[in-house]
Design an enzyme around this catalytic site. Structure first.
Site, PDB file in Angstrom:
ATOM      1  N   ALA A 114       0.814  -1.213   0.000  1.00  0.00           N
ATOM      2  CA  ALA A 114       0.000   0.000   0.000  1.00  0.00           C
ATOM      3  C   ALA A 114       0.845   1.260   0.000  1.00  0.00           C
ATOM      4  O   ALA A 114       0.416   2.302  -0.464  1.00  0.00           O
ATOM      5  CB  ALA A 114      -0.930   0.005   1.225  1.00  0.00           C
ATOM      6  N   CYS A 115       2.052   1.203   0.565  1.00  0.00           N
ATOM      7  CA  CYS A 115       2.835   2.413   0.744  1.00  0.00           C
ATOM      8  C   CYS A 115       4.312   2.115   0.595  1.00  0.00           C
ATOM      9  O   CYS A 115       4.862   1.347   1.368  1.00  0.00           O
ATOM     10  CB  CYS A 115       2.570   3.020   2.125  1.00  0.00           C
ATOM     11  SG  CYS A 115       3.652   4.393   2.529  1.00  0.00           S
ATOM     12  N   GLY A 116       4.947   2.761  -0.389  1.00  0.00           N
ATOM     13  CA  GLY A 116       6.358   2.523  -0.611  1.00  0.00           C
ATOM     14  C   GLY A 116       7.259   3.281   0.337  1.00  0.00           C
ATOM     15  O   GLY A 116       8.461   3.085   0.325  1.00  0.00           O
TER      16      GLY A 116
END
Length: 289
Positions: A114-116
């Site tokens: 979902a989030c790098g």
């Protein structure tokens, strides 16, 4: 090689009637990226195009700039009960003379799909110095061409058709020709796979191109586009405030809510044309405040 999809038995309820049926899901597995045998990051990704993913990640972090800087990319043997390979560890061997990643780039936690940004040592570590400034890129893009990109992106999403659970990133020419498309459970992974493909094909910097993404436009996606020399980033959903700030700072054109015949142009509107070739440009772009 890991599977792109997986099958699971689910209980489906429709109109009050319950039944069991098989369902196709997008696969999600961890992948560790190593450089010269040293662990650098772990990302949750959809298996496939793993070498592109690793290479694109290193471009985004400012480690790689050209195909010749890579001596090789390989899978490392994984720990399975039968001694086989999990294909979840990729080692990038740098060419002689290429500097190893700065230790500050090492991520403290697993990067989720979902989030790098999760696990970054600091926000400043993300503000990697851009290798190919995009502010002076002379690309001019017709808005009619731009509005056609979401449908072209969607039409090329083969795995999404089976699962409904993947993000996509597509690289297009100014004329709307699709150059490369990659899918992944993580939108940042899909972008890295596109950029990694470009690196390994000797196409960097990606001047005069448009990056189209299926979800929202986060800070990291703007950073990745800028690091690859892409002057235009378009998304079907919203950008974040930090994404707009970085796009303005980098001189990148950022378009959000690209749906049907409408869009919001947050920065770099001067690259966009209305009414076809030869038509006037939109007013010079600036961040919407």
């Amino acid at each position: 090689m890991g599977r792109v999809t997986a099958r699971r038995r689910v209980l489906r309820v429709r109109d009050g009637v319950a039944s069991y049926r098989p369902d196709t899901l997008a696969a999600e597995e961890p992948m560790e990226i190593r450089v010269g045998g040293r662990p650098l990051a772990v990302t949750m990704r959809t298996p496939g195009d793993d070498f592109d993913l690793a290479a694109g990640f290193l471009v985004s972090e400012g480690v790689l700039h050209a195909a010749g800087e890579v001596a090789g990319i390989r899978y490392c043997a994984g720990a399975t009960s039968d001694g086989g390979n999990t294909y979840n560890v990729v080692d990038v061997v740098l060419a002689r003379g290429v500097a190893a990643p700065d230790p500050s780039l090492e991520r403290n936690f697993t990067t989720t799909s979902a989030c790098g940004l999760c696990g970054k040592a600091s926000l400043e570590a993300v503000r990697t110095k851009v290798t190919w400034p995009v502010a002076g890129d002379p690309l001019r893009l017709d808005t009619e061409t731009l509005t056609a990109l979401p449908e072209r992106l969607r039409a090329a999403q083969r795995v999404f058709d089976a699962t409904g659970g993947l993000h996509a990133a597509g690289l297009f020419t100014a004329e709307g020709e699709l150059l490369c498309l990659r899918e992944d459970v993580g939108r940042h992974n899909a972008v890295d796979k596109v950029i990694g493909h470009a690196l390994r094909s000797g196409l960097l910097p990606l001047r005069g191109t448009v990056l189209m993404v299926s979800g929202r436009a986060s800070f990291e996606l703007v950073q990745k586009a800028a690091m690859a020399g892409i002057p235009v980033l378009a998304a079907v959903s919203a950008p974040s405030s930090l994404a707009v700030d970085l796009a303005e700072e980098a001189g990148l054109t950022l378009v959000g809510f690209l749906r049907g015949t409408s869009m919001n142009v947050y920065t770099g509107a001067g690259r966009l044309l209305t009414g076809g070739p030869g038509a006037p440009r939109l007013a010079p772009g600036r961040a919407v405040g």
